[in-house]
Scaffold this motif. Structure first.
Motif, mmCIF file in Angstrom:
data_model
loop_
_atom_site.group_PDB
_atom_site.id
_atom_site.type_symbol
_atom_site.label_atom_id
_atom_site.label_comp_id
_atom_site.label_asym_id
_atom_site.label_seq_id
_atom_site.Cartn_x
_atom_site.Cartn_y
_atom_site.Cartn_z
ATOM 1 N N GLU A 1 -12.980 13.724 -27.761
ATOM 2 C CA GLU A 1 -12.433 14.100 -29.071
ATOM 3 C C GLU A 1 -10.987 14.565 -28.970
ATOM 4 N N GLU A 2 -10.609 15.029 -27.788
ATOM 5 C CA GLU A 2 -9.216 15.471 -27.594
ATOM 6 C C GLU A 2 -8.312 14.325 -27.163
ATOM 7 N N SER A 3 -8.789 13.094 -27.353
ATOM 8 C CA SER A 3 -8.005 11.905 -26.982
ATOM 9 C C SER A 3 -7.721 11.820 -25.486
ATOM 10 N N LYS A 4 -8.609 12.423 -24.691
ATOM 11 C CA LYS A 4 -8.481 12.269 -23.235
ATOM 12 C C LYS A 4 -9.417 11.150 -22.784
ATOM 13 N N SER A 5 -9.137 10.627 -21.616
ATOM 14 C CA SER A 5 -10.044 9.624 -21.053
ATOM 15 C C SER A 5 -11.387 10.274 -20.751
ATOM 16 N N VAL A 6 -12.453 9.507 -20.843
ATOM 17 C CA VAL A 6 -13.762 10.058 -20.448
ATOM 18 C C VAL A 6 -13.777 10.366 -18.951
ATOM 19 N N ILE A 7 -12.819 9.842 -18.236
ATOM 20 C CA ILE A 7 -12.696 10.191 -16.816
ATOM 21 C C ILE A 7 -11.684 11.326 -16.684
ATOM 22 N N ASP A 8 -12.174 12.510 -16.334
ATOM 23 C CA ASP A 8 -11.244 13.625 -16.119
ATOM 24 C C ASP A 8 -10.923 13.709 -14.628
ATOM 25 N N ASN A 9 -10.133 14.717 -14.264
ATOM 26 C CA ASN A 9 -9.707 14.798 -12.860
ATOM 27 C C ASN A 9 -10.885 14.871 -11.889
ATOM 28 N N ALA A 10 -11.919 15.622 -12.290
ATOM 29 C CA ALA A 10 -13.062 15.773 -11.388
ATOM 30 C C ALA A 10 -13.808 14.450 -11.239
ATOM 31 N N LYS A 11 -14.022 13.786 -12.365
ATOM 32 C CA LYS A 11 -14.739 12.502 -12.304
ATOM 33 C C LYS A 11 -13.919 11.459 -11.550
ATOM 34 N N PHE A 12 -12.622 11.529 -11.732
ATOM 35 C CA PHE A 12 -11.731 10.591 -11.041
ATOM 36 C C PHE A 12 -11.976 10.660 -9.539
ATOM 37 N N LYS A 13 -12.055 11.903 -9.040
ATOM 38 C CA LYS A 13 -12.238 12.071 -7.596
ATOM 39 C C LYS A 13 -13.587 11.536 -7.141
ATOM 40 N N LYS A 14 -14.582 11.691 -8.009
ATOM 41 C CA LYS A 14 -15.905 11.195 -7.621
ATOM 42 C C LYS A 14 -15.939 9.669 -7.627
ATOM 43 N N ILE A 15 -15.371 9.097 -8.667
ATOM 44 C CA ILE A 15 -15.462 7.635 -8.790
ATOM 45 C C ILE A 15 -14.629 6.936 -7.717
ATOM 46 N N PHE A 16 -13.417 7.436 -7.531
ATOM 47 C CA PHE A 16 -12.493 6.733 -6.634
ATOM 48 C C PHE A 16 -12.326 7.451 -5.292
ATOM 49 N N GLY A 17 -13.331 8.249 -4.933
ATOM 50 C CA GLY A 17 -13.283 9.026 -3.700
ATOM 51 C C GLY A 17 -12.964 8.187 -2.463
ATOM 52 N N ASP A 18 -13.426 6.945 -2.464
ATOM 53 C CA ASP A 18 -13.186 6.049 -1.319
ATOM 54 C C ASP A 18 -11.704 5.880 -1.003
ATOM 55 N N LEU A 19 -10.880 6.015 -2.032
ATOM 56 C CA LEU A 19 -9.450 5.753 -1.825
ATOM 57 C C LEU A 19 -8.646 7.034 -1.679
ATOM 58 N N ILE A 20 -9.343 8.171 -1.724
ATOM 59 C CA ILE A 20 -8.618 9.441 -1.672
ATOM 60 C C ILE A 20 -8.744 10.053 -0.281
ATOM 61 N N THR B 1 0.850 -1.181 0.000
ATOM 62 C CA THR B 1 0.000 0.000 0.000
ATOM 63 C C THR B 1 0.887 1.233 0.000
ATOM 64 N N SER B 2 0.513 2.209 -0.796
ATOM 65 C CA SER B 2 1.299 3.427 -0.833
ATOM 66 C C SER B 2 0.377 4.639 -0.855
ATOM 67 N N THR B 3 0.926 5.751 -0.406
ATOM 68 C CA THR B 3 0.206 7.019 -0.535
ATOM 69 C C THR B 3 0.794 7.708 -1.752
ATOM 70 N N ILE B 4 -0.005 7.894 -2.762
ATOM 71 C CA ILE B 4 0.545 8.548 -3.948
ATOM 72 C C ILE B 4 -0.288 9.774 -4.297
ATOM 73 N N PRO B 5 0.370 10.770 -4.936
ATOM 74 C CA PRO B 5 -0.407 11.928 -5.370
ATOM 75 C C PRO B 5 -1.423 11.505 -6.424
ATOM 76 N N LEU B 6 -2.482 12.255 -6.549
ATOM 77 C CA LEU B 6 -3.480 11.931 -7.566
ATOM 78 C C LEU B 6 -2.873 12.099 -8.954
ATOM 79 N N PRO B 7 -3.120 11.141 -9.842
ATOM 80 C CA PRO B 7 -2.571 11.291 -11.189
ATOM 81 C C PRO B 7 -3.207 12.479 -11.893
ATOM 82 N N ASP B 8 -2.453 13.063 -12.798
ATOM 83 C CA ASP B 8 -2.986 14.206 -13.534
ATOM 84 C C ASP B 8 -3.524 13.729 -14.882
ATOM 85 N N LEU B 9 -4.830 13.689 -14.981
ATOM 86 C CA LEU B 9 -5.435 13.104 -16.182
ATOM 87 C C LEU B 9 -5.454 14.068 -17.364
ATOM 88 N N ASP B 10 -5.146 15.344 -17.096
ATOM 89 C CA ASP B 10 -5.060 16.286 -18.219
ATOM 90 C C ASP B 10 -3.931 15.893 -19.159
#
Lengths: 637, 100, 323
Positions: free
Chosen positions: C291-310, A420-429
């Protein structure tokens, strides 16, 4: 003043609440901004055998390596004390259940005989008795603070006050461990509550009962409060992802657009698929993300082949396994190569051969994965050095698979999977999804069109076109052909896609040089040796004033021969040392074969336990200051 | 003389990891090994032998191990706490890792 | 793809031995597809290895010629990823009941909407006529040096026991009858199995067209034969009847539909109950990128989906007291 970095071991019988303790403590520490890295060691057993968590905590950075000795050992049973008392630093702390003080080593049926006799022999030499009390006495003489607490008394109180069911005692024993650790580390009540709330989410009663335990423990151990107080964290993250390697890979798979995952239960891969099932579909602001169809197949053969089928239908598709399962998948891998199918195999290595050490780690499948499957065809093998790398590499695996239409093996291991590790949130941009798909017009379609190395790929079900696939050698349409001329062109096309991969993938994704580029030596490795290797570079400068770099080989196939040769040539290193969790340290042979680079020294560990900082530093010193070419390290029970 | 505490009672089922606490099979409640009550029934060697014959094992809470032979049963019964039932913690399903 | 006027026959030369039962099967497949007007681009034939494995190349619909024994897992992946496709598996007896028997059984457990057509000729044709899992004990076919010392599997009984919800037998040289069974199997929602008796002219000199010609009879000629389970209560008696009838293999060999159960959920329905959006939104048609070749999960959605682990870090000056 406090501690900026320290190591902890939490130990007890498998199934007794260790996992919960680790999670709660990790969350509590992360809440106050500390970085952690926690390795999980356990037997192939459901319940009862010795299991432990070896954790690094830091207020300065996210820990990269595990270290011995530890400052704190918290034991739920006598076996933990027997197994780990030698790991405790002078001046460290032992917390133990004082009801077990009369236990003798010989009386622990779950301990392996070989460990028992090693311990008894060592204790005899030191003139120390074989019972827990004698050992604690010896520890005290070494300046170690031994804190005996009665688990029984706490649990009895709890039963009286809350009437708790003895069938869920582990839920509370974990609370004793978490609370004692928190008290000693100087964590506050709010952080501890946060830890409990996150592991017992939706079960407020458990949170209250565990806070009651905290009160009892904190009252009893008040005099030891803050003995290992951590300095306030300087780590600059507002949010931390607390996750295992399995979790991180699963998250990255979802982010990368995975839509089909097949698996057959196997350690240490199965948890990844469980995670995927939990997050298989999300509906956010009216939009659907997913679904990921996760299928537990009848065997690994069905796992790989159904994943290939899903890929043919256009889904991002993967399977996850470890050595024994991968061996069964190899015929399918060859079919995927022959038919240019983008499929990802997430391969968590464990100790082999055969069933080997099913719950322990290794990197001994490097050559097996690079050279797997009959015939010659393009496949890519990549590795990841830590949790954050694993996130981005998982996405890279899919991008490479789809862009070049070939199978990709993402080679990981148990150390990463279960730590288990604590990692920064990945930057999806900055994350790109590359599918290599171009619209295919209706009409005659040649799936294996020879005009380009990578033929236009259309999924089965594309309106207006049809296509054929076959494991036999085939023509551009995908029909069987044994014509020698066609064979040469088709065979070469498939293999030569690897040249494109080699030319187009940025060097930084193939290998990374850590260190300032100059120095006395070069350490080379891949995968989960990264953290210990990086920290060892620092240690060795401090101790021996030897400066070196670490080369993390991320792309194992096609091997980054040009890049590696360039690094070696530029810096003119005379001493190159390879390190790996294996007997052969096979990366050295791969580098010799693929890049013509002779690596003269090797550091090996194959106990199934992870390479830790101290032993690696010592081994490095040894090979750097002598003619010794091969060092085996083996610390850790 | 063996005391009339839960630890010697046929109705005591110790917790797998913390055998000093357990479950009373009569009242279906949590008890400690040193509790006692009027329903006390001393566990007999015949109880244990009969369970061993029927189910293939009895449990030695002192050692934390299952006994599968009459010989072992008799050796352990001299000074250890033997039981026919063990409390398997419900948390084990979540706590244990996939391990094969 | 426009199915009107489509030729389902591909231009690839059919290289089976002249007189092979596979010709009857291929013709029945072509006719069934034509009658159902299947869209070739939405139809997939998945095959294994051996003579039957070549069948997809002879048909003008999508074809996936896979590994020995593994056609079913490939087909499963294709069907689950794109549930709109019609997926038909063709495999031999060595393929489906020998090396791939585990997958054959597993498909029954899943009741996934796939048709499995067994080319049952009792031998491994393409490797020179070794005994297959359907060749009876003590039988000595032409190429065998000695009589077979392994017993035969009863494919119909195995399919029923495994959970297939449509189980039938056809005969390669009863083309019209076989075509109708294929049509029914494709229309059936759930795992459908057709045991197709297939003479092998080169290697099986026992189970020949003469042999079958004298023995096969149609189940449906018996007016009282009703293999369809309409209510779960009928399941066990109809299953037992079908299995009993499948044991008939001497002077008379039944062909036709042995068992149909429409009261059991399909795998697609089971997935749908978990995933909700499935099969309408499925792995093949769901979007994964912008369309910009990004994942349909952006940073905001990421936090919502995986909030349990953040963990949101809260670095206030620490209170030291537990209270």
């Amino acid at each position: 003043m406090g501690f900026s970095e320290l190591s902890i071991i939490l130990g007890g019988p498998q199934g007794s609440g260790l996992e919960t303790s680790m999670l709660a403590l990790s969350r509590a520490l992360a809440y106050r901004g500390y970085g952690i890295l926690a390795d999980r060691e356990y037997y192939s057993n459901i319940v009862g055998r010795h299991s432990y968590i070896h954790m690094s905590v830091s207020s300065k950075r996210i820990p990269r390596s595990l270290t011995y000795p530890v400052k704190l050992l918290i034991s739920m049973d006598a076996e933990t004390v027997f197994t780990h008392f030698r790991d405790v630093e002078d001046g460290g702390i032992l917390v133990y259940d004082k009801d077990t003080r009369i236990k003798k080593i010989a009386e622990i049926p779950s301990m392996e005989d070989s460990l028992k006799s090693r311990l008894i022999r060592d204790l005899k030499t030191l003139g120390i008795g074989e019972d827990l009390e004698s050992i604690t006495e010896m520890l005290r003489s070494r300046g170690i603070v031994t804190i005996g607490t009665s688990f029984q008394v706490i649990l009895k109180d709890l039963m009286k006050i809350y009437g708790i069911d003895p069938r869920s005692l582990s839920r509370y024993v974990s609370g004793i461990v978490t609370s004692s650790a928190s008290l000693l580390l100087g964590l506050d009540r709010e952080a501890l509550r946060y830890g409990f709330e996150s592991v017992f989410s939706g079960r407020p009663k458990l949170v209250e009962q565990n806070m009651f335990i905290a009160d009892v423990v904190w009252r009893e151990l008040r005099s030891y409060e803050g003995l290992l107080k951590l300095e306030d964290s300087e780590i600059d993250f507002d949010e931390l992802l607390v996750a295992t390697g399995n979790d991180v890979v699963a998250i990255a798979k979802i982010v990368s657009g995975l839509r089909y995952q097949s698996y057959y239960p196997i350690t240490p891969a199965a948890d990844e698929s469980f995670f995927l099932e939990k997050y298989e579909v999300s509906e956010l602001d009216g939009s659907v993300i997913g679904p990921v169809v996760v299928v537990q197949t009848e065997d690994e053969i069905a796992a790989i082949n159904s994943a290939i089928g899903a890929a043919l239908a256009g889904a991002r598709s993967a399977t996850a396994t470890s050595g024994p399962g991968f061996d069964l998948m190899v015929e399918g891998l060859s079919w995927a190569g022959m038919n240019e199918v983008p499929v990802v195999i997430t391969y968590y290595q464990r100790g082999g051969p055969s069933t080997g050490l099913p719950t322990r780690g290794s990197q001994s499948d490097l050559l097996s994965s690079v050279f797997a499957a009959h015939g010659e065809f393009a496949k890519v093998v990549i590795s990841s050095g830590d949790h954050l790398d694993a996130f981005y590499d998982t996405i890279l695996a899919f991008n490479i698979a789809e862009k070049y239409q070939l199978p990709v093996i993402h080679l990981l291991d148990k150390f990463l999977a279960n730590s288990t590790s604590t990692i920064p949130l990945p930057d999806l941009d900055n994350v790109k999804i590359e599918r290599g798909l171009k619209p295919v017009p209706p009409g005659e379609y040649k799936r294996f069109n020879l005009e380009t190395l990578v033929s236009p790929r259309a999924p089965l079900g594309t309106p207006g076109i049809i296509m054929w696939y076959t494991g036999d050698e085939h023509d551009e349409h995908g029909h069987i052909s044994e014509d020698p001329d066609s064979r040469v062109r088709m065979y070469s096309k498939r293999i030569e896609k690897l040249k494109l991969v080699d030319e187009e993938i940025p060097g930084d994704l193939k290998l990374r040089v850590h260190g300032d580029g100059g120095g006395d030596f070069c350490l080379i490795g891949w995968g989960s040796v990264k953290g210990a290797a990086l920290d060892a570079l620092g240690e060795i400068v401090r101790r021996s004033n030897l400066r070196g770099v670490y080369i993390d080989v991320k792309m194992l196939w096609p091997f980054p021969r040009r890049e590696l040769a360039e690094v070696i040539r530029r810096s003119g290193f005379e001493k190159i040392i390879a390190v790996e969790h294996s007997y052969g340290v096979n990366i050295a042979d791969l580098a010799a074969m693929a890049a013509g680079i002779r690596i003269g020294k090797r550091i090996a560990k194959f106990t199934g336990r992870p390479i830790t900082l101290g032993e690696l530093t010592q081994a490095l010193e040894k090979v750097l200051t002598s003619d010794i070419e091969y060092v085996v390290i083996s610390y850790g029970e | 003389m063996i005391d009339e505490k839960c630890r010697n009672c046929a109705n005591y089922s110790p917790h797998i990891h913390f055998p000093q606490v357990g479950r009373c099979l009569v009242f279906d409640t949590g008890v400690s090994e040193s509790d006692s009550c009027s329903k006390f029934r001393r566990i007999s060697i015949d109880d244990l032998l009969s369970t061993l014959g029927r189910e293939g094992s009895v449990y030695c809470a002192t050692c934390g191990t299952s006994l599968i032979s009459e010989e072992d049963l008799k050796t352990h019964s001299r000074s250890h706490c033997l039981t026919t039932r063990v409390v398997i913690d419900e948390a084990i399903a979540e706590e244990s890792k996939a391990a094969d | 793809m426009e199915s009107k006027g489509v030729s389902y026959k591909s231009s690839v030369w059919v290289d089976w031995c002249p007189g092979c039962g596979n010709f009857g099967i291929l013709t029945a497949v072509l006719k069934a597809f034509a009658e159902l007007k299947l869209d070739p681009s939405e139809t997939v034939i998945v095959s294994g290895i051996g003579c039957s494995g070549k069948l997809p190349h002879f048909v003008n619909v999508n074809g996936v010629h896979t590994l020995h024994g593994r056609a079913i897992p490939f087909a499963m992946g294709i069907k689950l990823a794109n549930p709109e496709l019609t997926v038909v598996v063709h495999g031999g007896d060595g393929d489906l009941l020998g090396i791939g028997a585990g997958h054959f059984v597993a498909l029954g457990r899943r009741n996934l909407d796939i048709v499995v057509a067994l080319h049952n000729n009792g031998v491994y044709g393409l490797t020179k006529g070794q005994a297959s899992p359907t060749l009876p004990l003590d039988t000595k076919t032409k190429a065998l040096p000695k009589p077979n010392i392994q017993q035969a599997i009863n494919p119909i009984a195995l399919a029923i026991a495994s959970g297939y919800t449509f189980v039938a037998r056809g005969y390669a040289f009863e083309g019209e009858h076989l075509k109708n069974i294929i049509i029914e199997a494709i229309k059936h929602k759930g795992a459908a199995f057709i045991d197709i008796l297939q003479p092998c002219v080169t290697f099986n000199d026992i189970f020949t067209s003469e042999y079958y010609g004298k023995r096969v009879y149609r189940l449906e000629k018996d007016q009282s034969w009703d293999p369809v389970v309409r209510d779960p209560g009928e399941r066990v008696p109809k299953m037992l009847k079908a299995i009993e009838r499948s044991m008939e293999w001497s002077e008379r060999i039944p062909i036709g539909v042995f068992y149909v159960d429409n009261t059991i959920s399909t795998f697609e329905e089971r997935l749908s109950s978990r995933l909700k959006v499935y099969p309408e939104i499925n792995p093949a048609n769901s979007s994964i990128m912008t369309e910009e070749s990004k994942s349909v999960i952006d940073n905001a959605k990421f936090k919502k989906i995986f909030g349990d682990l953040i963990v949101s870090v809260s670095k206030r000056t620490q209170g030291r007291s537990p209270q």
